[in-house]
Each structure stands twice: as structure tokens, then as C-alpha cells.
Design an enzyme around this catalytic site. Sequence first.
Site, PDB file in Angstrom:
ATOM      1  N   TYR A 169       0.854  -1.306  -0.047  1.00 10.15           N
ATOM      2  CA  TYR A 169       0.001   0.052  -0.056  1.00 10.15           C
ATOM      3  C   TYR A 169       1.141   1.149   0.004  1.00 10.15           C
ATOM      4  CZ  TYR A 169      -2.753  -3.643   2.095  1.00 10.15           C
ATOM      5  OH  TYR A 169      -3.134  -5.064   2.422  1.00 10.15           O
ATOM      6  N   ARG A 170       0.628   2.034  -0.773  1.00  8.28           N
ATOM      7  CA  ARG A 170       1.290   3.249  -0.929  1.00  8.28           C
ATOM      8  C   ARG A 170       1.443   3.986   0.461  1.00  8.28           C
ATOM      9  NH1 ARG A 170      -2.815   5.663  -4.572  1.00  8.28           N
ATOM     10  NH2 ARG A 170      -4.042   7.425  -3.439  1.00  8.28           N
ATOM     11  N   TRP A 183      -4.905   2.192   2.727  1.00 10.83           N
ATOM     12  CA  TRP A 183      -5.660   0.872   2.799  1.00 10.83           C
ATOM     13  C   TRP A 183      -6.868   1.220   2.095  1.00 10.83           C
ATOM     14  CZ3 TRP A 183      -4.305   0.232   8.725  1.00 10.83           C
ATOM     15  CH2 TRP A 183      -3.028   0.108   8.830  1.00 10.83           C
ATOM     16  N   GLU A 229       1.878 -14.308   3.424  1.00  9.39           N
ATOM     17  CA  GLU A 229       2.657 -13.951   2.141  1.00  9.39           C
ATOM     18  C   GLU A 229       4.295 -14.533   2.469  1.00  9.39           C
ATOM     19  OE1 GLU A 229      -0.818 -11.420   2.056  1.00  9.39           O
ATOM     20  OE2 GLU A 229       0.450 -11.950   3.752  1.00  9.39           O
ATOM     21  N   ASP A 279      -0.888   7.358 -10.389  1.00  9.33           N
ATOM     22  CA  ASP A 279      -0.989   5.801  -9.978  1.00  9.33           C
ATOM     23  C   ASP A 279      -0.876   4.942 -11.239  1.00  9.33           C
ATOM     24  OD1 ASP A 279      -1.793   3.505  -8.068  1.00  9.33           O
ATOM     25  OD2 ASP A 279      -3.497   4.982  -7.114  1.00  9.33           O
TER      26      ASP A 279
END
Length: 504
Positions: A169-170, A183, A229, A279
Site C-alpha cells: 500500500y502506498r 488502505w 505472504e 497511480d
Amino acid sequence: MAYRSLREFLARLDEAGELVRISEPVDPVLEMAALADRAAKQGGPALLFERPGALPVAMNLFGTRRRTSWALSCDDFEQHADALRALLRTAPPQSFWDKLKMLPKLGKLAAMAPKHVSSGACQEIVDREPDLRTLPVLTTWPHDGGPFITLPQVITRDPETGIRNVGMYRLQVLGPRRLALHWQLHKTATAHYRAYQQRGERMPVAIALGGDPALTYCASAPLPPNVDEYLFAGFLRGASVHTVTGVATGLDVPADADLVIEGFVDTSAPLVREGPFGDHTGFYSLADDYPALDVVAITRRKDAVYPATVVGPPPVEDQWLGKATERMFLPLMQVVAPEIVDICMPVEGVFHNLCLVSIKKEHPGQAKKVIHGLWGSGQMAQTKTLVVFDDDVDVQDVPQAAWRAFANVDVKRDLVIADGPVDVLDHAAGGFAFGGKIGVDATRKWREEGGREWPEVCVHPPEVIARMDALYDRLVPGAAPLRRPRIAPPPAASWTPRRGGILQ
């Protein structure tokens, strides 16, 4: 091979002539992004900016298929897809993710599960009075709301189950010790935030940067919420991910990361304004309200490298992260819909706007069944356009697929239009994260579907092609090979007369 640090991966790129070191000063505000954007669009090398300030900056690490494959510890990421298919065939549980959870129980695969260790290089330097402004965080586009961390592993934990999530997430730098957390509505970190909010508790967050690039990839992968992950990263790299306990939050973080930012979200506090941000859609996502992270510590390696990426108008570096996901998650989609032969998410569709699917069609209406099935499957639910073809169409050959789609579709008969969830970055949607989607049945139409006799595609006989290709190569020395579309004969069933839906 598994990499013990980001520098180890950079050394491999350097040795292979895939890295350019930049010793002259380049500004993290706009300049680095512009240079890396050109390199990504031209399939150029990875870049290591050696003099941006306190830390060197690595960019365009995943900028080609070759480098992305190396980052995932293989020669080509199709090898991982083959390994996943083999796992699906051999392990006893019914779903792939059940099998992935069983990795610690599968003998030789036990070494791939994350392992907690007492210390790690990521904590060689500990700063408990941190200042984010000392990091070379990039401002990538002129109308961005500020500098953004663009290649993080954002680590959160479910307060009920303790299950970890790692997402990409940036993160916008708002001040020396404050970050805005982008988020999105459908993301697991948002679910964790809501859970902490309901409990009236502050939320611990750790942000890892660098380390083995496979960890960075896994933060971007669309894994189900309860699949770790770092377990998946262990599967890809063939070795466990070592973790250590964060110095402030108690969260486990990668021991070999280059930097780790730790802090807490006050879930009772008002949201903060985040954005705009140029983006991956190629457009600016507009400013909106998101949670804020109060940073309490930053730890790092002594030889830390800061990784960053540029997202924007395609093609950019993330096209190869998306292609790796497309190839490795195809076996998963085939569990949901076994008739799927292949998928392609063209870079022009920026992942969620377009997906091309080929199927082995065995009954009327099957293409529309696949469309609805994929719209009900995980992050495929956010795909705005799905186009389904017969299995004689090579969906990786986008021009061929476009030709076949335009030729095969009757717009009154073959379109499926629905309302549903879409990506929150879809600025064309009628509402936030909700809008219209279209499915296209570009297969041959059987008579039950309203089709007439379907014509064959024009194809030279293979023996004629072989003779004439040999002659052409003699007549035109040095000519490049002709890449012909893969066209197979139509399925026999599509010509078979039918009565009452029963093959005669």
C-alpha cells in the site's frame, strides 16, 4: 537462489550487465522518477542512485521479465506456475491454499515455512527518535500530494486470530514521524483496522523495505486473507523467510530487510487527507481520507538500500509483477474453472480493466458461466472487462485476440453487463468502488446460443508453410521469422447438428 539481502540481488544484476550505477546527484523529487520511467518503458536496466542523500536508491528492479524471474529465484516465473500445478496434483487437500498451508507438513517443503530468529541485519541500526525526512522518499509526479513510499511490505496482524498480512500500500510522508496509509476498501489491512477499531485498541504496523525481492513481490500478490505472504515467499525462493521481532510493535519483520519502519495507528483518531497520487492507472487518484501511522522507530542495515518504483501510464515496471501474478495464479483459476486454458491481462488494461481468457468450450453458455464464476472469485471480482475465447485463440497474442473478438461478437447476444465491485481507483465508475462491468463471449456460437454455421479461419497447410518459409529465407537472407497466430481447427461439436440440446 534465495537472496540474503537486496544488495546480493543487485550484485547479480551488476554481474549480468543489468544494473547501471548513477554516481551524479539526481533529485528524489521528480528527477529519479522521470529517469526510471524511461528505463521501464524501454526495457532498460535497473538503476542504483548512489548519491541521493543518506541512502542509495534502487529502481526498475523488476523492469523486465528476466529480472522479475531472477527476483523470484528462478530463470522464468513459468517454472513456479509448473511447481504450483504439481503441488495441486499431489497434495491431498481440495484447494491450493489448503495445500500451501500444509507446506510445513510436506517433508522437504518444511524448510520453506517462516522461521523466527533472535537477531537480524534489519536491526543493525536502531533509531527511536526517527525522522522520515532523512529517507530518500520519492515525489514521482508533479501533482502528487507529497513524497510517497512506493515499494513497501506493510505488515499487520488480525487482532482476533493473530494471522499476519503483508500488503503493498502506498504511504505518504506527512511529517517527520507521520505517514498516511492508503488502505483501500477491499484490502486485508482495512479489515484489520476495523477489527482494532471495534476493540478500541491502537493498531501496530510495521513497514519493511528491501531484503530479498521475492518478499516485495509477495506483498503485491493477491493471496487470500488467511495465507501468509512470507510462507508463499518461502515457496518461491526455496528457503524460509527469517523473521525477528520488531523493536517497538512486537510484529515479526523480515530479518534481512534493508529498513523497517514501526509505529501505531490510533483507531479512534480522525482520518487524514492522503493524495493526490499519480497511480498505476496512469491517472492521478484523487485525495481522500485514510488512517495515519505515528512512527516510533526505524531500524536498518548498515549497508541499507532504499527500493522504489514508479507507477503511471503503462508500460511501467509493475507490468512484470502483474505478468508474474498472471502466470503463477493461473493454476488457481483453473481450480475454480477447469475449462480455462490460459489468461492474459494486457498491460494496457492495468491489471483490473481487462482480462482475456481462453477456454475449452464443451457446452452452450460456458463462456458466460466462466465470466460469472471469475467475477465471484477473489480480486477477479474487480475486473471491469472479461473477454472469453475458444482454446484455439492465443490470448497472449493481443492483436490476434482483438481480431477474433471483433469478428466473433454480436453485441446484442454476446455481452454480459452487470453491476458490482470495481477497483477503488476506477475513476470512471458511477460510484466509489462500485460500478458497471462487461463480459464478452467471443467464442464460436453453437446453435443453442443463436449461432449460424460458423466459418473457418483462413490457414495455409503446414507442409506448404514449411516449404515456402524455407524458400523465403533463401530469397530474403536475414529475414526475421514470421510469428504466426496459433490457430487450431474448430471443435467438432460446434458443427454437429443438434436437436433439443442433445448431440445427435
